[in-house]
Design a protein around this motif. Structure first.
Motif, PDB file in Angstrom:
ATOM      1  N   LEU A  62      -0.688   9.500  -6.871  1.00 17.18           N
ATOM      2  CA  LEU A  62       1.051  10.439  -7.178  1.00 17.18           C
ATOM      3  C   LEU A  62       0.684  11.618  -8.061  1.00 17.18           C
ATOM      4  O   LEU A  62       0.842  12.843  -8.124  1.00 17.18           O
ATOM      5  CB  LEU A  62       2.181   9.840  -7.119  1.00 17.18           C
ATOM      6  N   SER A  63       0.227  11.054  -9.731  1.00 19.17           N
ATOM      7  CA  SER A  63      -0.566  11.640 -10.287  1.00 19.17           C
ATOM      8  C   SER A  63      -1.138  13.258 -10.436  1.00 19.17           C
ATOM      9  O   SER A  63      -1.430  14.132 -11.006  1.00 19.17           O
ATOM     10  CB  SER A  63      -0.704  11.129 -11.327  1.00 19.17           C
ATOM     11  N   LYS A  64      -2.530  12.680  -9.245  1.00 19.74           N
ATOM     12  CA  LYS A  64      -3.348  13.419  -8.978  1.00 19.74           C
ATOM     13  C   LYS A  64      -2.653  14.397  -7.698  1.00 19.74           C
ATOM     14  O   LYS A  64      -3.841  15.371  -7.104  1.00 19.74           O
ATOM     15  CB  LYS A  64      -4.039  12.720  -8.003  1.00 19.74           C
ATOM     16  N   MET A  65      -1.389  14.917  -7.578  1.00 15.97           N
ATOM     17  CA  MET A  65      -1.040  15.957  -6.336  1.00 15.97           C
ATOM     18  C   MET A  65      -0.563  16.898  -6.825  1.00 15.97           C
ATOM     19  O   MET A  65      -0.813  17.534  -7.445  1.00 15.97           O
ATOM     20  CB  MET A  65       0.582  14.994  -6.357  1.00 15.97           C
ATOM     21  N   LYS A  66      -1.641  17.743  -5.723  1.00 17.69           N
ATOM     22  CA  LYS A  66      -1.695  18.906  -5.835  1.00 17.69           C
ATOM     23  C   LYS A  66      -0.232  20.494  -4.593  1.00 17.69           C
ATOM     24  O   LYS A  66      -0.481  19.603  -3.529  1.00 17.69           O
ATOM     25  CB  LYS A  66      -3.108  19.300  -4.690  1.00 17.69           C
ATOM     26  N   THR A  67       0.563  20.680  -6.097  1.00 16.33           N
ATOM     27  CA  THR A  67       1.635  21.360  -5.599  1.00 16.33           C
ATOM     28  C   THR A  67       2.141  21.789  -5.714  1.00 16.33           C
ATOM     29  O   THR A  67       2.189  21.739  -7.049  1.00 16.33           O
ATOM     30  CB  THR A  67       2.594  20.161  -4.515  1.00 16.33           C
ATOM     31  N   ASP A  68       2.892  23.696  -5.592  1.00 13.03           N
ATOM     32  CA  ASP A  68       3.389  23.776  -6.457  1.00 13.03           C
ATOM     33  C   ASP A  68       5.012  23.934  -6.341  1.00 13.03           C
ATOM     34  O   ASP A  68       6.100  24.141  -7.004  1.00 13.03           O
ATOM     35  CB  ASP A  68       3.615  26.032  -6.111  1.00 13.03           C
ATOM     36  N   ILE A  69       5.739  22.746  -5.486  1.00  8.42           N
ATOM     37  CA  ILE A  69       6.719  22.295  -5.594  1.00  8.42           C
ATOM     38  C   ILE A  69       7.181  21.406  -6.768  1.00  8.42           C
ATOM     39  O   ILE A  69       6.411  20.105  -6.498  1.00  8.42           O
ATOM     40  CB  ILE A  69       8.084  21.809  -4.547  1.00  8.42           C
ATOM     41  N   PRO A  70       8.175  21.793  -7.800  1.00 11.31           N
ATOM     42  CA  PRO A  70       8.566  21.057  -8.416  1.00 11.31           C
ATOM     43  C   PRO A  70       8.831  19.483  -7.949  1.00 11.31           C
ATOM     44  O   PRO A  70       9.591  19.514  -7.005  1.00 11.31           O
ATOM     45  CB  PRO A  70       9.768  22.023  -9.185  1.00 11.31           C
ATOM     46  N   ALA A 122       7.979   6.527  -0.522  1.00  7.79           N
ATOM     47  CA  ALA A 122       7.142   5.637  -0.982  1.00  7.79           C
ATOM     48  C   ALA A 122       6.811   4.069  -1.255  1.00  7.79           C
ATOM     49  O   ALA A 122       7.968   4.066  -1.409  1.00  7.79           O
ATOM     50  CB  ALA A 122       5.725   7.019  -2.225  1.00  7.79           C
ATOM     51  N   ASP A 123       5.637   4.048  -0.367  1.00  3.99           N
ATOM     52  CA  ASP A 123       5.538   2.456  -0.858  1.00  3.99           C
ATOM     53  C   ASP A 123       5.076   1.925  -2.334  1.00  3.99           C
ATOM     54  O   ASP A 123       3.678   3.048  -2.403  1.00  3.99           O
ATOM     55  CB  ASP A 123       4.870   1.805   0.019  1.00  3.99           C
ATOM     56  N   ALA A 124       5.250   1.320  -2.690  1.00  4.03           N
ATOM     57  CA  ALA A 124       4.441   0.521  -4.421  1.00  4.03           C
ATOM     58  C   ALA A 124       3.139   0.556  -3.874  1.00  4.03           C
ATOM     59  O   ALA A 124       1.809   0.192  -5.053  1.00  4.03           O
ATOM     60  CB  ALA A 124       5.546  -0.772  -4.527  1.00  4.03           C
ATOM     61  N   ASP A 125       2.781   0.046  -2.496  1.00  9.20           N
ATOM     62  CA  ASP A 125       1.510  -0.849  -2.546  1.00  9.20           C
ATOM     63  C   ASP A 125       0.517   0.317  -2.325  1.00  9.20           C
ATOM     64  O   ASP A 125      -0.314  -0.618  -1.080  1.00  9.20           O
ATOM     65  CB  ASP A 125       1.257  -1.734  -1.737  1.00  9.20           C
ATOM     66  N   CYS A 126       0.774   1.874  -2.327  1.00 10.98           N
ATOM     67  CA  CYS A 126       0.232   2.255  -1.379  1.00 10.98           C
ATOM     68  C   CYS A 126      -0.406   3.424  -1.577  1.00 10.98           C
ATOM     69  O   CYS A 126       0.307   3.835  -3.451  1.00 10.98           O
ATOM     70  CB  CYS A 126       1.300   3.015  -0.093  1.00 10.98           C
ATOM     71  N   LEU A 127      -1.628   4.060  -1.985  1.00 11.79           N
ATOM     72  CA  LEU A 127      -2.491   4.776  -2.514  1.00 11.79           C
ATOM     73  C   LEU A 127      -2.310   6.203  -1.583  1.00 11.79           C
ATOM     74  O   LEU A 127      -2.473   6.556   0.236  1.00 11.79           O
ATOM     75  CB  LEU A 127      -3.871   4.647  -1.978  1.00 11.79           C
ATOM     76  N   TYR A 128      -1.753   7.670  -2.431  1.00 17.96           N
ATOM     77  CA  TYR A 128      -1.484   8.823  -1.664  1.00 17.96           C
ATOM     78  C   TYR A 128      -2.145   9.970  -1.940  1.00 17.96           C
ATOM     79  O   TYR A 128      -2.647  10.274  -2.577  1.00 17.96           O
ATOM     80  CB  TYR A 128      -0.094   9.087  -2.194  1.00 17.96           C
ATOM     81  N   PRO A 129      -3.269  10.910  -0.420  1.00 17.14           N
ATOM     82  CA  PRO A 129      -3.668  12.094  -0.662  1.00 17.14           C
ATOM     83  C   PRO A 129      -2.947  13.074  -1.419  1.00 17.14           C
ATOM     84  O   PRO A 129      -2.011  13.214  -2.032  1.00 17.14           O
ATOM     85  CB  PRO A 129      -3.959  12.020   0.412  1.00 17.14           C
ATOM     86  N   GLN A 130      -3.761  14.019  -1.888  1.00 18.94           N
ATOM     87  CA  GLN A 130      -3.609  14.906  -2.926  1.00 18.94           C
ATOM     88  C   GLN A 130      -2.544  16.245  -2.378  1.00 18.94           C
ATOM     89  O   GLN A 130      -1.778  16.461  -2.706  1.00 18.94           O
ATOM     90  CB  GLN A 130      -4.426  15.671  -3.977  1.00 18.94           C
ATOM     91  N   VAL A 131      -2.771  15.874  -0.609  1.00 21.39           N
ATOM     92  CA  VAL A 131      -1.907  17.123   0.335  1.00 21.39           C
ATOM     93  C   VAL A 131      -1.017  16.680   0.240  1.00 21.39           C
ATOM     94  O   VAL A 131      -0.362  17.394   1.511  1.00 21.39           O
ATOM     95  CB  VAL A 131      -3.381  17.351   1.075  1.00 21.39           C
ATOM     96  N   TRP A 132      -0.544  15.283   0.443  1.00 17.90           N
ATOM     97  CA  TRP A 132       0.442  14.870   1.388  1.00 17.90           C
ATOM     98  C   TRP A 132       1.914  15.296   0.504  1.00 17.90           C
ATOM     99  O   TRP A 132       3.209  15.488   1.928  1.00 17.90           O
ATOM    100  CB  TRP A 132       0.490  12.856   0.246  1.00 17.90           C
ATOM    101  N   VAL A 133       2.511  15.462  -0.491  1.00 21.12           N
ATOM    102  CA  VAL A 133       3.401  16.770  -0.847  1.00 21.12           C
ATOM    103  C   VAL A 133       3.307  17.798  -0.034  1.00 21.12           C
ATOM    104  O   VAL A 133       4.685  18.246   0.589  1.00 21.12           O
ATOM    105  CB  VAL A 133       3.923  16.459  -2.347  1.00 21.12           C
ATOM    106  N   GLU A 134       2.471  18.100   0.023  1.00 22.55           N
ATOM    107  CA  GLU A 134       2.948  20.114   0.589  1.00 22.55           C
ATOM    108  C   GLU A 134       2.619  19.686   2.755  1.00 22.55           C
ATOM    109  O   GLU A 134       2.842  20.320   3.171  1.00 22.55           O
ATOM    110  CB  GLU A 134       1.409  20.423   0.217  1.00 22.55           C
TER     111      GLU A 134
END
Length: 284
Positions: A62-70, A122-134
């Motif tokens: 999640l720290s690598k997320m790419k989004t302009d939304i705060p 989000a689930d604690a045992d999952c990995l999220y791609p950089q575009v997930w939030v967008e």
């Protein structure tokens, strides 16, 4: 579908809290300081029970997320007995403690403390791609939409090759499309789900340790607006095989799901009757 490269970048190899080096924590915190906001529009809400290493991997992605939304990250320690709290205390995130066991109570406390207008689960045992939030927000911010859900993929393990898991994922996607017609709330899993906090608070989570707290919330939010799917494959989070391991093998996991869906296929074409989601059982 092959495992994307970003998985290898964030799927940290540590097995216990004591193995976590400070330089990795420092890197994650540097990332978090850049991407998270003290005035968020979105709260990424995670319930964690005994996830001392998994939560680190999740937050790393999640720290690598790419989004302009705060956005902010809020983790609810759901009465963990391992080093989950110690991991959380080392990270630049918000955290609260919920002693009442269960994802429902944990997520209820989380949404009550969320600062964002929108909540992404989000689930604690999952990995999220950089575009997930967008990708989630593209659908969630559409007029009349109060809740969204995304697709997800499985990380291969011994006895579960990637091609078999890909087949299972495609079957699940087809089933989800079928459910979407009359019962979209059955597709809303906390692994990848978002909603408007105002309506989540009005609906409220079930305050008991029972499966399906995410779908129960979504069902109760349907009176406020639409539940819609996020179909972008690029937005799929990746998870381990805990749910499949309960069946004992891939063949058993697949057959159990096929039999279950066939049995209720006709029922899926009828809308669920109004009922009390806070007291109903999973057999109702």
């Amino acid at each position: 579908m092959k495992i994307p490269q970003w998985i290898n970048d964030v799927n940290l190899p540590y097995k216990t809290y004591d193995e976590i080096p400070q330089n990795i924590v420092d890197e994650i915190n540097t990332n978090l300081d850049k991407v998270t906001s003290s005035h968020p529009i979105i709260t990424i809400l995670i319930a964690a029970y005994n996830e001392e290493v998994n939560i680190l991997r999740c937050i790393y992605s999640l720290s690598k997320m790419k989004t302009d939304i705060p956005f902010e990250i809020l983790v609810v320690n759901n009465n963990s007995t391992d080093n989950t709290q110690n991991t959380l205390d080392r990270l630049h995130i918000r955290k609260v403690f919920q002693p009442i066991q269960g994802c429902g109570p944990a997520r209820q406390l989380g949404q009550e403390n969320a600062r964002g207008k929108y909540v992404l689960l989000a689930d604690a045992d999952c990995l999220y791609p950089q575009v997930w939030v967008e990708e989630m927000m593209k659908v969630l911010q559409q007029p009349g939409v109060v809740c969204v859900y995304g697709r997800y993929s499985f990380l291969p393990e011994k006895g579960y090759p990637r091609w078999q898991l890909f087949m299972l994922e495609k079957m699940k996607d087809v089933i989800a499309s079928y459910r979407q017609i009359k019962r979209p709330y059955l597709n809303t899993y906390g692994i990848s789900m978002g909603y408007v906090k105002e309506f989540g608070l009005k609906a409220g989570y079930v305050m008991a340790n029972i499966r399906g707290e995410d779908g129960r919330l979504a069902f109760d939010m349907m009176k406020f607006g639409k539940i819609m799917p996020v179909k972008a494959n690029s937005a799929r989070p990746w998870t381990g095989l805990r749910t499949l391991d309960r069946d004992g093998s891939f063949a058993k996991a697949l057959s159990n799901r096929i039999i279950r869906e066939i049995k209720r296929s006709v029922k899926m074409l009828r809308s669920e009757k109004t009922h009390d989601t806070k007291t109903s059982t999973n057999d109702d």
